[in-house]
Enzyme design. Sequence first.
Site, mmCIF file in Angstrom:
data_model
loop_
_atom_site.group_PDB
_atom_site.id
_atom_site.type_symbol
_atom_site.label_atom_id
_atom_site.label_comp_id
_atom_site.label_asym_id
_atom_site.label_seq_id
_atom_site.Cartn_x
_atom_site.Cartn_y
_atom_site.Cartn_z
ATOM 1 N N MET A 27 0.836 -1.201 0.000
ATOM 2 C CA MET A 27 0.000 0.000 0.000
ATOM 3 C C MET A 27 0.871 1.251 0.000
ATOM 4 S SD MET A 27 -3.529 -0.760 2.047
ATOM 5 C CE MET A 27 -2.899 -0.615 3.702
ATOM 6 N N HIS A 31 9.084 0.870 3.391
ATOM 7 C CA HIS A 31 10.139 0.901 4.406
ATOM 8 C C HIS A 31 11.028 -0.328 4.235
ATOM 9 C CE1 HIS A 31 7.648 -2.065 6.438
ATOM 10 N NE2 HIS A 31 6.671 -1.183 6.589
ATOM 11 N N GLY A 33 11.085 -3.147 5.619
ATOM 12 C CA GLY A 33 10.370 -4.414 5.506
ATOM 13 C C GLY A 33 9.969 -4.702 4.071
ATOM 14 N N HIS A 34 9.443 -3.692 3.387
ATOM 15 C CA HIS A 34 9.114 -3.862 1.972
ATOM 16 C C HIS A 34 10.374 -4.128 1.150
ATOM 17 C CE1 HIS A 34 5.729 -1.130 3.358
ATOM 18 N NE2 HIS A 34 5.058 -2.143 2.840
ATOM 19 N N GLN A 58 -10.418 -2.571 2.481
ATOM 20 C CA GLN A 58 -9.947 -3.198 3.722
ATOM 21 C C GLN A 58 -9.874 -2.227 4.893
ATOM 22 O OE1 GLN A 58 -6.274 -4.381 1.552
ATOM 23 N NE2 GLN A 58 -5.194 -3.887 3.461
ATOM 24 N N ASP A 147 2.127 -9.358 9.072
ATOM 25 C CA ASP A 147 0.685 -9.537 8.897
ATOM 26 C C ASP A 147 0.402 -11.030 8.772
ATOM 27 O OD1 ASP A 147 -0.274 -6.694 8.700
ATOM 28 O OD2 ASP A 147 1.186 -6.694 7.072
#
Length: 276
Positions: A27, A31, A33-34, A58, A147
């Site tokens: 989305m 950061h 993590g991506h 969502q 997630d």
Amino acid sequence: MELIVARNRADLVKARGEGRLALVPTMGALHEGHRSLIRSARAAAAQVVVSIFVNPLQFGPNEDFSRYPRTFDADLDTCRAEGVDVVFAPSVEEMYDPARQVSVAAGRMGAIVEGESRPGHFDGMLTVVLKLFNLVQPDVAYFGQKDAQQLALIRRMVADLDVPVEVVGGATVREPDGLALSSRNRYLSPDQREAALALSRALRAGASQTGPAGIRAAALAVLQEAPIDLDYLALVEPGTFEEVPDSYTGPAILAVAARVGTTRLIDNIPMGNVGT
């Protein structure tokens, strides 16, 4: 090669290259993590597509859709730096026909734990993921373990609907002090960020125990001392996200959600064989 920005199906067809294609759905507000997911995709595929789409389906009526961080130019710079081939950035109108009626139902797993706190969230998430799979047609797709329930549901959807996409999970990336990286962390004041560390501390405390009862008690003791509004603490079976009984032995996920100020954060830790 210059980064291609695709806005619709025709752009994606034109940009399609040869060989194995990897998709990293996001989305935006990218950061580290991506970046870790993109690097894994880059190492495994001939072509990497990153989708950037803030999915309205969502978000609940009282959630942060309107203020969710949108940093598109910076995200493009990140994608260029990581060697991404295509960024798919459709509009809401491109993704959702106003006459749309059909969507994905997440079932029992979509209504418990995180789904109980966010009704309809996982229906909207699965609907957009299936649409992205159909539009991009990847061979493999990468999602973060942070997630965890989302990842489990995507794997369930792929299995149940015979979707020809390999789903790969990437380990949660954390700050040196343990805070799980999230696009929402930027909402936190310095004091709130300090309070948010209770989530990862609680997970570590739980993971230091063995049986389910001890795991829950140790984690809850940490959370009860913190200036946060606890939503849930759950010790669940990884494939179904059902709460495990105190007699349970086997793999589990310890998951937590809480509000720190007005910001809702989630975190989890996979655990090997609890109860042994």
